[in-house]
Write an enzyme that holds these catalytic residues in place. Sequence first.
Site, PDB file in Angstrom:
ATOM      1  CE1 TYR A 123     -52.971  64.666 -28.523  1.00  0.00           C
ATOM      2  CE2 TYR A 123     -51.143  66.207 -28.403  1.00  0.00           C
ATOM      3  CZ  TYR A 123     -52.224  65.578 -27.809  1.00  0.00           C
ATOM      4  OH  TYR A 123     -52.549  65.871 -26.515  1.00  0.00           O
TER       5      TYR A 123
ATOM      6  CB  THR B  54     -53.934  69.223 -23.408  1.00  0.00           C
ATOM      7  OG1 THR B  54     -54.124  67.834 -23.112  1.00  0.00           O
ATOM      8  CG2 THR B  54     -52.747  69.765 -22.640  1.00  0.00           C
TER       9      THR B  54
ATOM     10  CG  HIS C 121     -46.839  64.596 -19.265  1.00  0.00           C
ATOM     11  ND1 HIS C 121     -47.608  65.696 -18.955  1.00  0.00           N
ATOM     12  CD2 HIS C 121     -46.751  64.599 -20.612  1.00  0.00           C
ATOM     13  CE1 HIS C 121     -47.945  66.329 -20.057  1.00  0.00           C
ATOM     14  NE2 HIS C 121     -47.440  65.683 -21.074  1.00  0.00           N
TER      15      HIS C 121
END
Length: 832
Positions: A587, A600, A471
Amino acid sequence: MAEAHEAVAFSFSVGHEGFNVDVSYDVFKALFYAGYRSWKLRCRRTLNSLYNSLYPGHPSRGIACCGVVAGLYFKGYDPSFHIIDWLESNIFRRYLQPRNGKILACIVFGGGGYILFIQLRQYTLKKLFSYHGWMYQEHGKNIGLVPKIWSVLVKLCVGRNPSLFSCQNFLPSLPLPSLDETLRRYLRSVRPLYDDNEYQRMEKLAEEFKQTIGRKLQRYLWLKWIISTNYVSDWWEKFIYLRGRSPIMVNSNFYGLDAIYIRPTTIQTARAANLTCAAFRYRTELDHENIKPLMIQKFVPLCSSQYERQFNTVRIPGKETDKIIHYADSHHVAVYHKGRWYKVFMFYKDNLLQPCELQLQLDEIIRDTTPPNYGEEHLAALTAGERPLWAEARETYFSSGVNRYSLEAIEKAAFVLILDDEDFEIGTSMTGKLDDYARAILHGKAYNRWFDKSFNFIVSRNAVFGFNVEHSWADAPITGHLAEYVLSEDIMNYGYDALGNTCGTPRFTALKPIKLKWNIPESCNLMIEKSLVQATKVYNDVDLHIYVQDSYGKGFMKKHRLSPDAYIQMSLQLAHYRDSGHFNLTYEASMTRLFRDGRTETVRSCSIESSHWVKAMEDPTVSKVERIKLLRAACDHHQLQYRDAMSGKGIDRHLFCLYVVSKYLNLDSPFLHQVLQEPWKLSTSQTATTYDDKRLTKLMSQKPDLAEKMALDRLKNIAAAGGGFGPTPASYEDRYPQFNRKKKGIKAGGGFGPVAADGYGVSYIITSEDLIFFHISSNKSSAETDSKRFGQRIQQAMQDMRELLESESKSASSSKNEKKISTVAPSTDQPA
């Protein structure tokens, strides 16, 4: 099977008969063509950089501008107002003849003027793209005057046919919100979570923070904002991802699944060859920058910087922090099968292998019966365990010799291909096998995935595909773009023959796969097994379930004029409240790629408005009309939050950076400590399908005969091969619903592990008008969570919301009929 010495181009030994020289000409040729290809790639990248620096202009227009200036000057018309004469007399005369000096002066003036014009155009675009008022325009209503003027100016200034990185120079920087505004938004977002006393305490902490060190931290952060292209992204990558010392498997890496309707073959190596070659074609498109940057409203570009590290990238472990290494080029993939690692070259004489040529190499790997070297089978478990242990093992046992060569073969590969030895099943039916498939792609057995690579392609024994992604280098939409491309190329460009093998005839005999050799001592193997124990404990605790919502989808939501994303977020709020009995911090990931190097931002889905609606749904005294009113208000507020996050007005990244500054300055803040310690009990993300997913849908419309022939030819072969897809259907549409024009969605999306120990991770993808996949994860060790139970909560919430909105439609229809009857019926005051 090829042995490791085949990778050595030149070697010699001394024996009784003298020198024995061994030369591998194939490898020499491979090295030559690799160098030639790298040289060509560097040249192309240099030309692309020149093109991008001049966009929205073009080098040819700059040359034309120089020609026009020179032509006018020598015709007696000086467009420079004597600047050309000054350049020639003061700079070039001492080195050149007068005429040559004037020509050069014309070129310098024309080129400089054109560059100045382009710089002005880029600056104008940067300022125009800093305006985001267009995002707040309501659909279906008249556009305001300012957005209209803005759109006209953008269309006048923006260029045509941009390459992937053309728009980077005029993307604005992520704005730094004011401290007061962030604190106000934060306090509003946590109001549903606290009672009056706790909320007053948070208000007091926020005020103390603002009056003490808050302003100071904001000033330091402002300095970072001034000198950096994005004040968040580098710290986010470093502290959120690379400084993490816990296993990245499950905790950081995420996964994606195969297309749900397409089953083109059951031959593992054929599917793997097609997908791998498609991925290399995609990499070529990236290297040449032929892929267009994503555009909103067709002229607002998104940042493309995350694409740079998609291939040839690896995360290197460190004792305190990891680092990301990106290699300029790579000519091979690393392949894992039954505990053995191989290096497979993808080019021969500077030509990318065709799938039929690659399948031959993969078939040879499948047929290989050589046992794994000692310690090799579980070697990848080092990437799945705790990072300090892997860093220590890497430094001690993999820094020299054969281990270093073999490790570099994996880390320098374009990506990793896993030929799994299990069968996977995918579809729209919620079965345990579907959950097992998702778990296999998320974590596997911990030792059969190389979690440090940017991504792993995983192909099961029955040719079902999945991918696992590290990630830190990028976010999910980037890999989603790649996945959609390779899945469409798999069918539309490459295809399969009637037996399910790759199409075509091999042009040559390519290099054989190289089986990597390892020298694993007992002490190293103990570290491998220790890491495997750590990783096994992590993945055994994962409770992963896929809930398929197929009773209705976004078509129903749009019909009732509600945003599908906001609608689903409200259903999650209702489901989670019923599951836990109280409201929790939620979230939702939102992109900030409207800005340079943006990644993000957080949308806090649990809001005052959503909590009012959820309470109304649980209160039988509240009317349906009031519930619908509150639902619409909650959805509208959620959309507003999402737009704020996209336009740089988010809360959490700003507070995170203030916290980092406080740590650098050794300043303690009870407020920031409280904010950063709040657990995200519900972490959600929507998987977008905004790239090339329509390519597969076009297959039926463009080549209906081919589509039907492909399906009919393979139905019998797939069923005979025991693909595990149930009885043979009556028609090809049953087996291949994507060939039905009404079927739009084809992807099952993907998911991630739970963020909080006692919370849920939920990823969802809206695949069609009536199909939504929810990927739900939690921890088995938590008594508060249960993924299947939460899936049932979502199902009930979606059903209740549907019934609620249908009652509104029935009421509206009834009122309309009554009005129509009263208009048509004769009055009672007049005779019939």
